[in-house]
Design a protein around this motif. Structure first.
Motif, PDB file in Angstrom:
ATOM      1  N   GLY A   1      49.745  45.494  30.358  1.00 22.84           N
ATOM      2  CA  GLY A   1      50.778  44.792  31.101  1.00 22.84           C
ATOM      3  C   GLY A   1      50.215  43.653  31.926  1.00 22.84           C
ATOM      4  N   PHE A   2      49.126  43.919  32.625  1.00 17.77           N
ATOM      5  CA  PHE A   2      48.506  42.846  33.412  1.00 17.77           C
ATOM      6  C   PHE A   2      47.947  41.750  32.504  1.00 17.77           C
ATOM      7  N   ALA A   3      47.333  42.163  31.373  1.00 23.87           N
ATOM      8  CA  ALA A   3      46.796  41.165  30.447  1.00 23.87           C
ATOM      9  C   ALA A   3      47.932  40.313  29.871  1.00 23.87           C
ATOM     10  N   PHE A   4      49.054  40.956  29.569  1.00 23.55           N
ATOM     11  CA  PHE A   4      50.225  40.246  29.050  1.00 23.55           C
ATOM     12  C   PHE A   4      50.747  39.249  30.089  1.00 23.55           C
ATOM     13  N   LEU A   5      50.820  39.708  31.322  1.00 23.86           N
ATOM     14  CA  LEU A   5      51.316  38.867  32.421  1.00 23.86           C
ATOM     15  C   LEU A   5      50.423  37.644  32.603  1.00 23.86           C
ATOM     16  N   THR A   6      49.120  37.861  32.569  1.00 24.41           N
ATOM     17  CA  THR A   6      48.170  36.758  32.775  1.00 24.41           C
ATOM     18  C   THR A   6      48.275  35.744  31.654  1.00 24.41           C
ATOM     19  N   SER A   7      48.510  36.205  30.426  1.00 23.29           N
ATOM     20  CA  SER A   7      48.536  35.274  29.307  1.00 23.29           C
ATOM     21  C   SER A   7      49.858  34.517  29.212  1.00 23.29           C
ATOM     22  N   HIS A   8      50.925  35.030  29.793  1.00 23.57           N
ATOM     23  CA  HIS A   8      52.232  34.408  29.623  1.00 23.57           C
ATOM     24  C   HIS A   8      52.736  33.646  30.837  1.00 23.57           C
TER      25      HIS A   8
ATOM     26  N   ASN B   1      37.842  31.994  21.458  1.00 25.49           N
ATOM     27  CA  ASN B   1      38.845  33.044  21.315  1.00 25.49           C
ATOM     28  C   ASN B   1      38.353  34.397  21.832  1.00 25.49           C
ATOM     29  N   ASP B   2      37.340  34.387  22.717  1.00 26.07           N
ATOM     30  CA  ASP B   2      36.776  35.663  23.179  1.00 26.07           C
ATOM     31  C   ASP B   2      37.288  35.990  24.581  1.00 26.07           C
ATOM     32  N   SER B   3      38.587  36.235  24.666  1.00 26.08           N
ATOM     33  CA  SER B   3      39.199  36.539  25.953  1.00 26.08           C
ATOM     34  C   SER B   3      38.685  37.867  26.496  1.00 26.08           C
ATOM     35  N   SER B   4      38.426  37.931  27.798  1.00 21.25           N
ATOM     36  CA  SER B   4      37.967  39.178  28.423  1.00 21.25           C
ATOM     37  C   SER B   4      38.950  39.643  29.496  1.00 21.25           C
ATOM     38  N   THR B   5      40.206  39.190  29.384  1.00 21.60           N
ATOM     39  CA  THR B   5      41.208  39.554  30.402  1.00 21.60           C
ATOM     40  C   THR B   5      41.452  41.052  30.416  1.00 21.60           C
TER      41      THR B   5
END
Lengths: 256, 143
Positions: free
Chosen positions: A77-84, B76-80
């Protein structure tokens, strides 16, 4: 009754182990919405198992799965939020997600407790399934932004804005940008720490440390709220359990 | 979000530590103590909630910046996910260690020592925050 603490401990331990795996998975899977939705499906399955199971082994497995699904939902969820969300609004979005979490922690036990007492065990299951059903519907309606699409779009935009003829001013600007980039790279190198020959960002490590200490304080105070609070509020509060009052007060202000 | 997490974390950890010390002295059962107890609990709860939100936001902004930098470099190596996983792991470690520490302190010492130990952790965290997040750009300045 002695199996309840075991279940809770198992949930927490499972959560700890799985979070690390889920974090790596969230980077590996291109579509974050897919992982997000998978987490909620596992949560539905684990909730059904928890409500319908009658053996202690089933309960422990169900709690483990709930921990697993909670890890997936929280991290993806946090990763989704950060990317969008764009950088300007991400603070507001993160804050709203924290408010939602806190509100759920307050409303969940209150509503669930009242429903369990007055309506029954399966009414709570129905409510949980209804909420999760709405949740998964909303997640399936989300528009996913894949990483390659973003990269292509940003590169095309940069190509369109680049001048065809580069004059002296453009050369000076590009030199200035190179200088700023080198300063940024230098500051980034200085802001890392070496832990067992692995380079970690110092600021992000500090945030992890702050969150760990914060969590330790919160849960140690919650753990002692029943046996060790020296105040004799329970003599005054005849209907409401003083422990619940303390926990509710603590949690209520946590979401403020 | 405008000024970064550094000074707000220092302030909040310091206030929270003070609140925890105050909580350690609330052992009487009169009305005034009960009122102060509620006030102190409100303060501590507000501080813990603020710290969590501040650092989640800071993490999110830092991850967004890193993601945009990688997009510019066409990487393309995202570490989020791994980074947020580490943040969630830190929270989960506290859920495991917290109750164990509480049981250890209350069995071997008393309520005041327990509260002072938590307060010292809070003050130590405030000192650690002094040396971190020194560089911060207001995300709304990118317009």
């Amino acid at each position: 009754m002695s199996s309840i603490p075991i279940c809770l401990k198992y949930l927490t331990l499972n959560n700890n182990v799985v979070i690390v795996i889920v974090g790596a998975l969230a980077d590996w899977v291109r579509s974050k919405r897919l992982l997000f939705s998978f987490g909620i499906i596992v949560m539905i399955a684990s909730s059904l198992l928890l409500f319908l199971g009658t053996h202690i082994v089933l309960l422990v497995v169900a709690r483990g799965l709930q921990g697993f699904s909670a890890s997936i939902v929280w991290v993806s969820g946090f990763a989704f939020l950060t990317s969008h969300i764009d950088k300007k609004n991400i603070g507001w979005a993160m804050g709203m997600s924290s408010v939602g979490m806190g509100a759920g922690e307050i409303l969940g036990p209150s509503i669930g407790g009242v429903m369990y007492e007055h309506v029954g065990h399966f009414a709570v299951l129905g409510l949980v399934c209804a909420i999760l059903g709405v949740d998964i519907t909303l997640r399936l309606l989300l528009v996913d932004k894949l990483p390659t699409d973003s990269a292509t779009t940003s590169n095309n935009e940069e190509e369109e804005e680049r001048p065809l003829l580069q004059n002296r001013q453009g050369e000076q600007q590009s030199t200035h940008q190179d200088h700023e980039t080198s300063i940024a790279n230098k500051s980034q190198r200085l802001a890392t720490i070496n832990v067992f020959s692995v380079k970690l960002n110092r600021d992000l490590c500090a945030s992890c440390y702050a969150i760990a200490i914060n969590s330790l304080i919160v849960f140690s105070l919650e753990a002692v709220s029943r046996p060790a609070f020296p105040l004799t509020l329970k003599h005054k509060l005849t209907r409401l359990d003083y422990r619940q009052f303390c926990i509710a007060t603590f949690r209520l202000v946590d979401i403020c | 979000m405008r000024y970064g997490p550094r000074w707000s974390s220092i302030l909040v950890f310091t206030i929270g530590g003070g609140g925890l010390i105050g909580l350690g002295f609330m052992t009487r059962s009169n009305t005034i103590t009960k009122v102060f107890f509620v006030i102190v609990i409100v303060i501590i709860g507000s501080c813990t909630g603020t710290i969590t939100t501040i650092h989640h936001i800071a993490f999110g902004v830092a991850m967004k910046k890193e993601e945009q930098a990688k997009l510019v470099d066409n990487r393309n190596d995202s570490s989020t996910g791994r980074s947020f996983g580490s943040l969630s792991t830190a929270w989960a470690v506290g859920t495991c260690v917290g109750p164990s520490c509480a049981a250890l302190f209350l069995e071997n010492f008393n309520w005041l020592v327990f509260c002072i130990s938590l307060a010292s952790l809070s003050f130590m965290s405030a000192i650690v925050m002094v040396f971190t997040w020194k560089e911060w750009e207001d995300p709304s300045d990118d317009e």
